[in-house]
Structures are given as C-alpha cells and as structure tokens.
Design a protein around this motif. Structure first.
Motif, short mmCIF file in Angstrom:
data_model
loop_
_atom_site.label_atom_id
_atom_site.label_comp_id
_atom_site.label_asym_id
_atom_site.label_seq_id
_atom_site.Cartn_x
_atom_site.Cartn_y
_atom_site.Cartn_z
N SER A 10 0.83 -1.21 0.00
CA SER A 10 0.00 0.00 0.00
C SER A 10 0.86 1.26 0.00
CB SER A 10 -0.94 0.01 1.20
OG SER A 10 -1.86 -1.04 1.12
N ASP A 14 1.07 4.09 -2.85
CA ASP A 14 0.90 5.52 -2.59
C ASP A 14 1.98 6.34 -3.29
OD1 ASP A 14 -1.33 5.05 -1.04
OD2 ASP A 14 -0.27 5.24 0.87
N GLU A 29 -6.47 -0.94 -6.85
CA GLU A 29 -7.44 -0.20 -6.04
C GLU A 29 -8.60 -1.09 -5.61
OE1 GLU A 29 -8.50 3.34 -8.21
OE2 GLU A 29 -6.47 4.13 -8.07
N TYR A 32 -6.83 -3.93 -3.05
CA TYR A 32 -6.33 -3.42 -1.79
C TYR A 32 -7.24 -2.35 -1.19
CZ TYR A 32 -1.99 -5.92 -2.55
OH TYR A 32 -1.06 -6.91 -2.72
N GLY A 33 -7.77 -1.48 -2.02
CA GLY A 33 -8.60 -0.39 -1.52
C GLY A 33 -10.02 -0.79 -1.19
N GLU A 34 -10.64 -1.53 -2.11
CA GLU A 34 -12.04 -1.93 -1.93
C GLU A 34 -12.18 -3.32 -1.31
OE1 GLU A 34 -14.57 0.15 -2.63
OE2 GLU A 34 -13.10 1.67 -3.26
N ASN A 35 -11.05 -4.02 -1.17
CA ASN A 35 -11.01 -5.36 -0.58
C ASN A 35 -11.88 -6.37 -1.33
OD1 ASN A 35 -9.88 -7.06 1.33
ND2 ASN A 35 -11.59 -6.81 2.75
#
Length: 126
Positions: A10, A14, A29, A32-35
């Motif tokens: 992550s 970034d 995204e 990792y971001g929305e799982n």
C-alpha cells in the motif's frame, strides 16, 4: 499475504501508483482499496481470475522495481524516524531548560544536543 506485506504494498502504491498502467491501478485499487476478491474483480473486468492474479503480481513487481531504483519509500521512512528522534531530543532540551536553576542544562550541554540534532539532519541530506 501478511499484514506487513499489505502495508508495504500500500505504501509503495501511494508513492508509485501513478506509474502503473490504468488496468494495474484499477486492479490494485479494487483489491487493496475496496477489498474485493480476485473473482469479484474478474467479474468486474470480464476476465479470468488468473488474469486478475497476473495483473496484481505484475503491478506489485513493478512497484518493488520502482522502489529498488528510486528508493523514495525508504527515504520517507528514514525521514519519519529522524523527525521522531529530533522531536524527542528537542522535547528533552525544552524540559532541561525548564528545570530549577541549579539543574538547568549548561550552554555546552545544549550545544552538544543541538550538534546531535544537526548530525541527524546532515545524515538525511546524504
């Protein structure tokens, strides 16, 4: 994937995410971001689960290669550690100056502590 690896990935994302392809960025995204699961992402893009897996691994490999070449995350982490150390040293100096007059730091003690702070800053600039 271990939590430390997720955090590291992550952090790499970034710093270097904008260097990835649009597809790699979208997959990263969503994963990792929305799982979302690999299957959910595969359905989203109308590709195989293996295709999503490959896109993720390629993106992760690219992020690690960027870090290997540029080292921005490592420099960032070193800066954060140095700032923490400097903050602690300044706090100690301030507390040392607030003590009763008999216990107040001498000018040479303050100078020595300031030199330590300067050495930390100089090391960051290397």
């Amino acid at each position: 994937m271990k939590i430390d690896e997720v955090i590291q990935t992550s952090l790499l994302y970034d710093f270097y995410g904008s260097l990835l392809t649009d597809r790699q960025r979208e997959v990263m995204e969503l994963y990792y971001g929305e799982n979302l699961s690999l299957s959910e992402i595969a359905a989203e893009f109308s590709i195989s689960r293996q295709g999503v897996h490959d896109a993720l691994k390629n993106a992760e490999r690219a992020l690690h290669e960027y870090e290997q070449k540029l080292g921005l995350v490592e420099k960032f982490q070193q800066s954060r550690e140095a700032i923490g150390a400097i903050d602690g040293m300044i706090e100690e100096l301030i507390n040392g100056m607030r003590k009763p007059e008999a216990e107040v730091l001498t000018a040479s003690q303050v100078t020595a502590e300031l030199q330590k702070i300067k050495d930390i800053i100089d090391k960051l600039e290397e």
